[in-house]
Design a protein around this motif. Structure first.
Motif, PDB file in Angstrom:
ATOM      1  N   SER A   1      -6.924  -3.055  -3.078  1.00 22.90           N
ATOM      2  CA  SER A   1      -6.825  -2.673  -1.678  1.00 22.90           C
ATOM      3  C   SER A   1      -6.285  -3.827  -0.833  1.00 22.90           C
ATOM      4  O   SER A   1      -6.195  -4.977  -1.292  1.00 22.90           O
TER       5      SER A   1
ATOM      6  N   ASN B   1      -3.675   4.741   0.225  1.00 20.81           N
ATOM      7  CA  ASN B   1      -4.351   3.558   0.749  1.00 20.81           C
ATOM      8  C   ASN B   1      -4.840   2.600  -0.326  1.00 20.81           C
ATOM      9  O   ASN B   1      -5.922   2.011  -0.221  1.00 20.81           O
TER      10      ASN B   1
ATOM     11  N   LEU C   1       0.814  -1.208   0.000  1.00 25.88           N
ATOM     12  CA  LEU C   1       0.000   0.000   0.000  1.00 25.88           C
ATOM     13  C   LEU C   1       0.852   1.263   0.000  1.00 25.88           C
ATOM     14  O   LEU C   1       1.975   1.282   0.508  1.00 25.88           O
TER      15      LEU C   1
END
Length: 243
Positions: free
Chosen positions: A206, A169, A165
């Motif tokens: 993510s 984010n 990351l």
């Protein structure tokens, strides 16, 4: 130095190089992007400045053409400049030199991304002072859309971890290249015979996302790699070897 062109010297250290001493492809990608980021900082619309308005630059497409990879402890010069601005998008070009010899040329397409709405939007910061160079093009062609409608074979599964990351984010785009190269036979990576790397960044990933890394061999010199989540492509990379 020509107005509007930024340059930065990089002395290559051991963490940036493969066991054969050549600069890692992902580190080359990172050098280009960090050089671009520092130029954007100077121009007043770097990451720190535009994060205040909930915006960030995201890389959409990139083409890297490689004549020769630099080596451990060499000092290389990375140059970058803006070719054009078009609302929420910008084309930025690069060249990497060792002495007077150009080793690498690159072009990239960037989009402005609202980090709260998670969508593209026009840049809020002013660009009136920017000196573009619409005719200063180093690559043989523009960064284009890669045809992902080919037959892929899965070569590895991967789960996005914390170290992937970045400050906005999501998985940093340089990591996508690392995941693909790590899935390949090291002998194919260490030959130094890759002529060009073209990348399309389609959707963000993510923490914790489960993805598949896939390969499609187009011919003896060309392969396409995809990173997909639930069978939906998030990244495409086309590698072309020297004949």
């Amino acid at each position: 130095m020509t107005e509007g062109i930024f340059e930065k010297d990089w002395k290559l250290n051991f963490t940036q190089c493969y066991p054969n001493g050549q600069l890692k492809y992902s580190e080359l990608d990172n050098i280009l992007q960090v050089t671009a980021s520092e130029h954007a900082d100077i121009l007043g619309f770097g990451t720190k400045a535009i994060l205040r308005t909930k915006q960030s630059w995201v890389l959409s497409r990139m083409l890297i053409e490689i004549e020769k990879l630099p080596m451990f402890e060499q000092t290389i010069k990375a140059r970058t400049w803006i070719q054009d601005f078009t609302g929420s998008r910008s084309t930025r070009n690069f060249e990497v030199l060792f002495g007077e010899r150009r080793l690498i040329a690159s072009t990239s397409l960037w989009a402005v991304f609202n980090i709260e709405a998670r969508r593209a939007e026009p840049l809020i910061a002013s660009t009136d002072h920017v000196v573009p160079h619409p005719d200063r093009i180093m690559t043989s062609r523009t960064a284009e859309r890669i045809d992902g409608n080919v037959s892929f074979n899965k070569i590895r599964d991967y789960q996005v971890v914390l170290s992937d990351l970045d400050i906005v984010n999501h998985a940093n785009n340089v990591k996508y290249m690392d995941w693909c190269f790590d899935a390949l036979d090291p002998k194919d990576v260490l030959t130094g015979k890759i002529k060009s790397i073209e990348m399309n960044f389609l959707r963000e990933l993510s923490y914790g996302n489960q993805v598949a890394i896939n390969e499609a061999k187009i011919d003896e010199l060309t392969s396409i790699y995809s990173i997909s989540k639930a069978d939906r492509p998030h990244f495409l990379m086309q590698l072309t070897k020297k004949g």
